[in-house]
Write a protein that holds these residues in place. Sequence first.
Motif, PDB file in Angstrom:
ATOM      1  N   LEU A 179      -8.395   3.947   2.894  1.00 26.12           N
ATOM      2  CA  LEU A 179      -9.548   3.689   3.741  1.00 26.12           C
ATOM      3  C   LEU A 179      -9.122   3.838   5.199  1.00 26.12           C
ATOM      4  CD1 LEU A 179     -10.904   0.537   1.872  1.00 26.12           C
ATOM      5  CD2 LEU A 179     -11.512   2.926   1.520  1.00 26.12           C
ATOM      6  N   ASN A 180      -9.663   4.863   5.862  1.00 23.46           N
ATOM      7  CA  ASN A 180      -9.320   5.173   7.254  1.00 23.46           C
ATOM      8  C   ASN A 180      -7.819   5.385   7.446  1.00 23.46           C
ATOM      9  OD1 ASN A 180     -11.983   5.071   8.044  1.00 23.46           O
ATOM     10  ND2 ASN A 180     -11.889   2.937   8.711  1.00 23.46           N
ATOM     11  N   LEU A 181      -7.160   5.924   6.425  1.00 27.77           N
ATOM     12  CA  LEU A 181      -5.735   6.236   6.490  1.00 27.77           C
ATOM     13  C   LEU A 181      -5.467   7.600   5.852  1.00 27.77           C
ATOM     14  CD1 LEU A 181      -4.044   2.826   5.545  1.00 27.77           C
ATOM     15  CD2 LEU A 181      -3.936   3.970   7.772  1.00 27.77           C
ATOM     16  N   SER A 182      -6.343   8.567   6.124  1.00 21.71           N
ATOM     17  CA  SER A 182      -6.207   9.870   5.487  1.00 21.71           C
ATOM     18  C   SER A 182      -4.901  10.559   5.861  1.00 21.71           C
ATOM     19  CB  SER A 182      -7.396  10.768   5.858  1.00 21.71           C
ATOM     20  OG  SER A 182      -7.465  10.949   7.274  1.00 21.71           O
ATOM     21  N   GLY A 183      -4.325  10.201   7.007  1.00 19.50           N
ATOM     22  CA  GLY A 183      -3.067  10.783   7.422  1.00 19.50           C
ATOM     23  C   GLY A 183      -1.894  10.423   6.529  1.00 19.50           C
ATOM     24  N   ARG A 184      -2.088   9.424   5.659  1.00 16.92           N
ATOM     25  CA  ARG A 184      -1.021   9.022   4.735  1.00 16.92           C
ATOM     26  C   ARG A 184      -1.202   9.630   3.341  1.00 16.92           C
ATOM     27  NH1 ARG A 184       0.006   7.239   9.177  1.00 16.92           N
ATOM     28  NH2 ARG A 184       1.108   5.278   9.651  1.00 16.92           N
ATOM     29  N   THR A 185      -2.142  10.567   3.197  1.00  8.98           N
ATOM     30  CA  THR A 185      -2.451  11.127   1.884  1.00  8.98           C
ATOM     31  C   THR A 185      -1.226  11.750   1.228  1.00  8.98           C
ATOM     32  OG1 THR A 185      -4.753  11.541   2.512  1.00  8.98           O
ATOM     33  CG2 THR A 185      -3.904  12.753   0.615  1.00  8.98           C
ATOM     34  N   LEU A 191       4.393   9.462  -3.561  1.00 12.87           N
ATOM     35  CA  LEU A 191       4.675   8.170  -4.194  1.00 12.87           C
ATOM     36  C   LEU A 191       4.254   8.182  -5.653  1.00 12.87           C
ATOM     37  CD1 LEU A 191       3.997   4.738  -2.569  1.00 12.87           C
ATOM     38  CD2 LEU A 191       3.119   5.199  -4.835  1.00 12.87           C
ATOM     39  N   ILE A 192       3.062   8.738  -5.927  1.00 10.28           N
ATOM     40  CA  ILE A 192       2.573   8.825  -7.305  1.00 10.28           C
ATOM     41  C   ILE A 192       3.434   9.793  -8.107  1.00 10.28           C
ATOM     42  CG2 ILE A 192       0.626   9.524  -8.754  1.00 10.28           C
ATOM     43  CD1 ILE A 192      -1.234   8.592  -6.503  1.00 10.28           C
ATOM     44  N   GLU A 204       2.818 -13.976  -4.984  1.00  4.43           N
ATOM     45  CA  GLU A 204       1.756 -13.032  -5.323  1.00  4.43           C
ATOM     46  C   GLU A 204       1.955 -11.704  -4.616  1.00  4.43           C
ATOM     47  OE1 GLU A 204      -0.673 -13.199  -7.464  1.00  4.43           O
ATOM     48  OE2 GLU A 204      -0.114 -15.194  -8.130  1.00  4.43           O
ATOM     49  N   GLU A 205       3.023 -11.551  -3.866  1.00  8.43           N
ATOM     50  CA  GLU A 205       3.239 -10.365  -3.050  1.00  8.43           C
ATOM     51  C   GLU A 205       4.198  -9.400  -3.745  1.00  8.43           C
ATOM     52  OE1 GLU A 205       4.418  -9.602   1.607  1.00  8.43           O
ATOM     53  OE2 GLU A 205       3.700 -11.561   0.944  1.00  8.43           O
ATOM     54  N   ILE A 206       3.882  -8.101  -3.677  1.00  2.00           N
ATOM     55  CA  ILE A 206       4.704  -7.072  -4.300  1.00  2.00           C
ATOM     56  C   ILE A 206       5.458  -6.331  -3.206  1.00  2.00           C
ATOM     57  CG2 ILE A 206       4.734  -5.044  -5.790  1.00  2.00           C
ATOM     58  CD1 ILE A 206       2.125  -5.996  -7.010  1.00  2.00           C
ATOM     59  N   GLU A 207       6.716  -6.673  -3.021  1.00  2.00           N
ATOM     60  CA  GLU A 207       7.513  -6.124  -1.929  1.00  2.00           C
ATOM     61  C   GLU A 207       7.686  -4.615  -2.053  1.00  2.00           C
ATOM     62  OE1 GLU A 207       8.426  -7.561   0.717  1.00  2.00           O
ATOM     63  OE2 GLU A 207       7.995  -9.660   0.241  1.00  2.00           O
ATOM     64  N   GLU A 208       7.857  -4.103  -3.289  1.00  2.00           N
ATOM     65  CA  GLU A 208       8.068  -2.664  -3.454  1.00  2.00           C
ATOM     66  C   GLU A 208       6.896  -1.853  -2.918  1.00  2.00           C
ATOM     67  OE1 GLU A 208      10.221  -4.298  -7.222  1.00  2.00           O
ATOM     68  OE2 GLU A 208       8.615  -4.925  -5.851  1.00  2.00           O
ATOM     69  N   ILE A 213       5.136   2.669   1.950  1.00  2.00           N
ATOM     70  CA  ILE A 213       4.620   3.595   2.954  1.00  2.00           C
ATOM     71  C   ILE A 213       4.386   2.813   4.244  1.00  2.00           C
ATOM     72  CG2 ILE A 213       2.718   5.133   3.589  1.00  2.00           C
ATOM     73  CD1 ILE A 213       2.199   5.579   0.648  1.00  2.00           C
ATOM     74  N   ASP A 214       4.760   3.393   5.367  1.00  2.73           N
ATOM     75  CA  ASP A 214       4.487   2.770   6.660  1.00  2.73           C
ATOM     76  C   ASP A 214       3.028   3.027   7.016  1.00  2.73           C
ATOM     77  OD1 ASP A 214       4.444   1.691   9.160  1.00  2.73           O
ATOM     78  OD2 ASP A 214       5.709   3.233  10.103  1.00  2.73           O
ATOM     79  N   LEU A 215       2.196   2.015   6.802  1.00  2.00           N
ATOM     80  CA  LEU A 215       0.763   2.153   7.042  1.00  2.00           C
ATOM     81  C   LEU A 215       0.369   1.825   8.471  1.00  2.00           C
ATOM     82  CD1 LEU A 215      -0.495   0.460   3.741  1.00  2.00           C
ATOM     83  CD2 LEU A 215      -0.329   2.916   4.224  1.00  2.00           C
ATOM     84  N   GLY A 216       1.280   1.227   9.225  1.00  2.00           N
ATOM     85  CA  GLY A 216       0.984   0.885  10.606  1.00  2.00           C
ATOM     86  C   GLY A 216      -0.078  -0.186  10.752  1.00  2.00           C
TER      87      GLY A 216
END
Length: 240
Positions: A179-185, A191-192, A204-208, A213-216
């Motif tokens: 969402l509003n991060l198309s530059g990380r496509t 990654l997939i 409850e947090e998944i560190e991996e 990805i650096d989402l900024g």
Amino acid sequence: EKGHNLSLALQGFEKATIQCGHVVFAPTHLEGNVELAQQAGLEIDTHCGGVMVNSELLARSDIYVAGDTASYPDTMLGRRRMQSFDHSYHSGAVAAFNMATGGREAYNHLPVITSSGGPMAMEVVVLGDIDSNSEMYSVYQTDNNNPKAGESEVPGWEQWEKGIVYYMKNRKVVGAMLLNLSGRTDDVRQLIRHGLSYTHRNGEEIEELNGAIDLGLINPTYRHSASRGSGLSRFHTTHN
């Protein structure tokens, strides 16, 4: 009509009712037109509903199928049929190349579906396997310049400024919605392709996934859903 209000009942997640003026139904799945292929004796995928092809988009000797009608094998996600301009463009290019040159190029592109949120100014990019029954993990930030960013007509849901939703099967990422991060496509696509998975959660947090990805993002919020069909449960905000 103008002045007429609708009451839209949401059946998933927190199960809420939203008052609105219009409802737009956007079908996400259309049946492939395979009548001609059936008449020609080509094999039809009874699960995906498309014409069965190999990785070179070959259905039978000298017969290639591309675009929405092709049921093709994906090395990470298995056999699938896609409906998007991105898929039609890239699969068409591979099929045309193989037809014209007698080549053996495999179709390995992971296509995306893109959409614009209009008045919400939300640019959406979806890729991979997206299933509401999958395990989901979201990382996002709200609009800090909007005093109403934390408000929503749906209880427990804030107004996102940007973020990502990961979709997982057996703890492995198989899809994502940006969402509003198309530059990380491309980052998500890689990654997939590399089959990123997680081994444990810190609370409850998944560190991996947080550092994949650096989402900024500034002061991101995290949501996780491990149980199928229960929706996303909100939890704490951490990090700067």
